[in-house]
Write an enzyme that holds these catalytic residues in place. Structure first.
Site, PDB file in Angstrom:
ATOM      1  N   ARG A 225      -2.284   7.952  -5.265  1.00  0.00           N
ATOM      2  CA  ARG A 225      -2.560   8.191  -6.681  1.00  0.00           C
ATOM      3  C   ARG A 225      -4.011   7.830  -6.964  1.00  0.00           C
ATOM      4  NH1 ARG A 225       1.205  11.074  -6.856  1.00  0.00           N
ATOM      5  NH2 ARG A 225       2.998  11.040  -8.255  1.00  0.00           N
ATOM      6  N   HIS A 273      -4.052  17.899  -5.102  1.00  0.00           N
ATOM      7  CA  HIS A 273      -2.713  17.284  -5.188  1.00  0.00           C
ATOM      8  C   HIS A 273      -1.663  18.170  -4.509  1.00  0.00           C
ATOM      9  CE1 HIS A 273      -0.267  14.135  -7.570  1.00  0.00           C
ATOM     10  NE2 HIS A 273       0.446  14.564  -6.539  1.00  0.00           N
TER      11      HIS A 273
HETATM   12  P1  NDP Z   1       7.966   4.031  -1.993  1.00  0.00           P
HETATM   13  O1  NDP Z   1       8.332   3.415  -3.305  1.00  0.00           O
HETATM   14  O2  NDP Z   1       9.036   4.352  -1.016  1.00  0.00           O
HETATM   15  O3  NDP Z   1       6.933   3.077  -1.239  1.00  0.00           O
HETATM   16  C1  NDP Z   1       5.911   2.409  -1.894  1.00  0.00           C
HETATM   17  C2  NDP Z   1       5.271   1.453  -0.917  1.00  0.00           C
HETATM   18  O4  NDP Z   1       4.184   0.786  -1.588  1.00  0.00           O
HETATM   19  C3  NDP Z   1       6.232   0.367  -0.445  1.00  0.00           C
HETATM   20  O5  NDP Z   1       6.018   0.074   0.902  1.00  0.00           O
HETATM   21  C4  NDP Z   1       5.843  -0.822  -1.323  1.00  0.00           C
HETATM   22  O6  NDP Z   1       6.109  -2.090  -0.757  1.00  0.00           O
HETATM   23  C5  NDP Z   1       4.345  -0.617  -1.428  1.00  0.00           C
HETATM   24  N1  NDP Z   1       3.838  -1.333  -2.595  1.00  0.00           N
HETATM   25  C6  NDP Z   1       4.115  -1.151  -3.900  1.00  0.00           C
HETATM   26  N2  NDP Z   1       3.475  -2.047  -4.661  1.00  0.00           N
HETATM   27  C7  NDP Z   1       2.772  -2.821  -3.811  1.00  0.00           C
HETATM   28  C8  NDP Z   1       1.915  -3.940  -3.993  1.00  0.00           C
HETATM   29  N3  NDP Z   1       1.651  -4.439  -5.206  1.00  0.00           N
HETATM   30  N4  NDP Z   1       1.379  -4.508  -2.903  1.00  0.00           N
HETATM   31  C9  NDP Z   1       1.637  -4.025  -1.659  1.00  0.00           C
HETATM   32  N5  NDP Z   1       2.452  -2.967  -1.415  1.00  0.00           N
HETATM   33  C10 NDP Z   1       2.998  -2.375  -2.484  1.00  0.00           C
HETATM   34  O7  NDP Z   1       7.103   5.318  -2.335  1.00  0.00           O
HETATM   35  P2  NDP Z   1       6.888   6.633  -1.450  1.00  0.00           P
HETATM   36  O8  NDP Z   1       6.504   6.214  -0.085  1.00  0.00           O
HETATM   37  O9  NDP Z   1       8.010   7.554  -1.617  1.00  0.00           O
HETATM   38  O10 NDP Z   1       5.642   7.282  -2.222  1.00  0.00           O
HETATM   39  C11 NDP Z   1       4.407   6.593  -2.319  1.00  0.00           C
HETATM   40  C12 NDP Z   1       3.511   7.295  -3.327  1.00  0.00           C
HETATM   41  O11 NDP Z   1       3.042   8.524  -2.797  1.00  0.00           O
HETATM   42  C13 NDP Z   1       4.205   7.722  -4.616  1.00  0.00           C
HETATM   43  O12 NDP Z   1       4.355   6.632  -5.509  1.00  0.00           O
HETATM   44  C14 NDP Z   1       3.262   8.748  -5.137  1.00  0.00           C
HETATM   45  O13 NDP Z   1       2.296   8.104  -5.930  1.00  0.00           O
HETATM   46  C15 NDP Z   1       2.601   9.322  -3.887  1.00  0.00           C
HETATM   47  N6  NDP Z   1       2.954  10.724  -3.632  1.00  0.00           N
HETATM   48  C16 NDP Z   1       1.955  11.659  -3.538  1.00  0.00           C
HETATM   49  C17 NDP Z   1       2.234  12.971  -3.275  1.00  0.00           C
HETATM   50  C18 NDP Z   1       1.141  13.976  -3.107  1.00  0.00           C
HETATM   51  O14 NDP Z   1       1.400  15.168  -2.935  1.00  0.00           O
HETATM   52  N7  NDP Z   1      -0.103  13.571  -3.129  1.00  0.00           N
HETATM   53  C19 NDP Z   1       3.609  13.448  -3.101  1.00  0.00           C
HETATM   54  C20 NDP Z   1       4.588  12.400  -3.213  1.00  0.00           C
HETATM   55  C21 NDP Z   1       4.252  11.086  -3.472  1.00  0.00           C
HETATM   56  P3  NDP Z   1       7.612  -2.554  -0.453  1.00  0.00           P
HETATM   57  O15 NDP Z   1       8.002  -1.790   0.800  1.00  0.00           O
HETATM   58  O16 NDP Z   1       7.492  -4.011  -0.225  1.00  0.00           O
HETATM   59  O17 NDP Z   1       8.429  -2.180  -1.647  1.00  0.00           O
END
Ligand code: NDP
Length: 310
Positions: A225, A273
């Site tokens: 993002r 995107h």
């Molecule tokens: P998930 O919710 O499965 O994973 C998020 C990850 O980020 C987890 O490992 C989480 O840690 C980590 N995280 C969140 N907050 C923190 C923090 N404060 N400090 C450290 N680590 C953190 O999301 P997805 O993998 O499904 O998707 C990730 C992002 O990808 C989406 O939120 C979206 O923004 C983006 N996206 C982009 C697309 C594109 O086409 N460009 C398409 C789809 C998604 P933990 O494992 O401990 O919870």
């Protein structure tokens, strides 16, 4: 009989209607009402795209759950009118697409493909690229998408590190957890992939201070993002040559305005995107599984932690 409102842009309905009806029939929910228009008081589930126009959930008095069509929930997670469970999208098709995009762009930079593609200038450049085993890639976020990308990069022999909020263990990945381990995750990274959600805790995770931890000449890939990066700090690091390149798929303002310096910067690649998207055939099955669970009184999958914001 459940009433399911499909609340997304019209063109999405065209691609989702058949897969959803097929998945409902297969789940024994063929008699559910799947519609684009319904009396809010009669809706049990909303299949929801945050850009669909529904912003006030108050009239949906019978609502059991909102099933997001997107992995990112930053535009809905803080909606005070949404008081029922919110599930985010975890779709094998979305995952596959992201693995391909990330792997492709990691390999572009790892192999120095640009040098040969752009450099058809009669110069015979000797020297093979290094092996992946000698390349340090860090992925911030090892959720559904980050973990899948990590697995693919490990399979290619990259040295992969990752960073999460809670402790994780993934084969072949050096995992770091918690805000106080971010520096360890970034130290010496040559390619950094951002796959974090947009939350108050993750905004500007790449800033002047954290960019300074990367290896000289590092590359940043952001399919996560836009707000994850301090744009000015990124541009400064690129201009000073500390960063070699940034490949950006997500931005603070989308579409990226034509006058934005990223477009013209020689060391920035902008992709609109498109890193990945939810694929109707597989996503419909994921959504319907949650409706089946809701109707059977079983816990829903992929629920958003409203406090954490993802
Ligand atoms: P998930 O919710 O499965 O994973 C998020 C990850 O980020 C987890 O490992 C989480 O840690 C980590 N995280 C969140 N907050 C923190 C923090 N404060 N400090 C450290 N680590 C953190 O999301 P997805 O993998 O499904 O998707 C990730 C992002 O990808 C989406 O939120 C979206 O923004 C983006 N996206 C982009 C697309 C594109 O086409 N460009 C398409 C789809 C998604 P933990 O494992 O401990 O919870």
């Amino acid at each position: 009989m459940a009433t399911i409102l499909f609340s997304a842009k019209y063109e999405r309905w065209e691609s989702y209607e058949t897969p959803l009806r097929d998945a409902l029939a297969d789940a024994g929910l063929g008699n559910a009402i799947l519609t684009q228009k319904a009396d809010p008081a009669e809706v049990d589930y909303i299949i929801y795209a945050p850009n669909s126009g529904v912003t006030d959930f108050t009239p949906f008095t019978r609502l059991k759950a909102v099933l997001n069509l997107w992995a990112g929930v930053e535009d809905v997670v803080g909606n005070p009118t949404l008081t029922v469970p919110l599930a985010r999208m975890v779709d094998p098709g979305l995952e596959e697409g992201m693995v391909e995009w990330v792997t492709g762009h990691v390999l572009r930079h790892h192999l120095g493909l640009d040098t040969h593609i752009k450099g058809q200038d009669g110069k015979w450049r000797v020297g093979a690229p290094p092996l992946a085993r000698d390349r340090h890639v860090t992925i911030l976020g090892l959720g559904a998408l980050g973990a899948a990308c990590a697995k693919a990069l490990v399979a290619l022999n990259f040295q992969v590190s990752g960073w999460t909020r809670s402790p994780k263990s993934l084969p072949g990945v050096t995992c770091h957890a918690g805000a106080n381990r971010l520096a360890d995750a970034l130290a010496g990274a040559e390619i950094v992939v951002l796959l974090l959600p947009d939350t108050p805790d993750t905004q500007n995770v790449l800033n002047a201070e954290t960019l300074a931890l990367l290896a000289q000449g590092a590359v940043v890939l952001n399919p996560g993002r836009g707000p994850l990066i301090d744009d000015d700090a990124l541009l400064a690091a690129l201009d000073e040559g500390r960063l070699a390149h940034a490949t950006l798929d997500t931005f603070r303002v989308e579409p990226l305005p034509p006058e934005h310096p990223f477009w013209a910067h020689p060391n920035v690649t902008v992709t609109p995107h498109i890193a990945s998207e939810t694929r109707p055939a597989s996503a419909a099955r994921v959504i319907v599984e949650n409706i089946r669970r809701g109707e059977a009184g079983e816990p829903l999958l992929h629920l958003v932690d409203r406090t954490a914001g993802y």
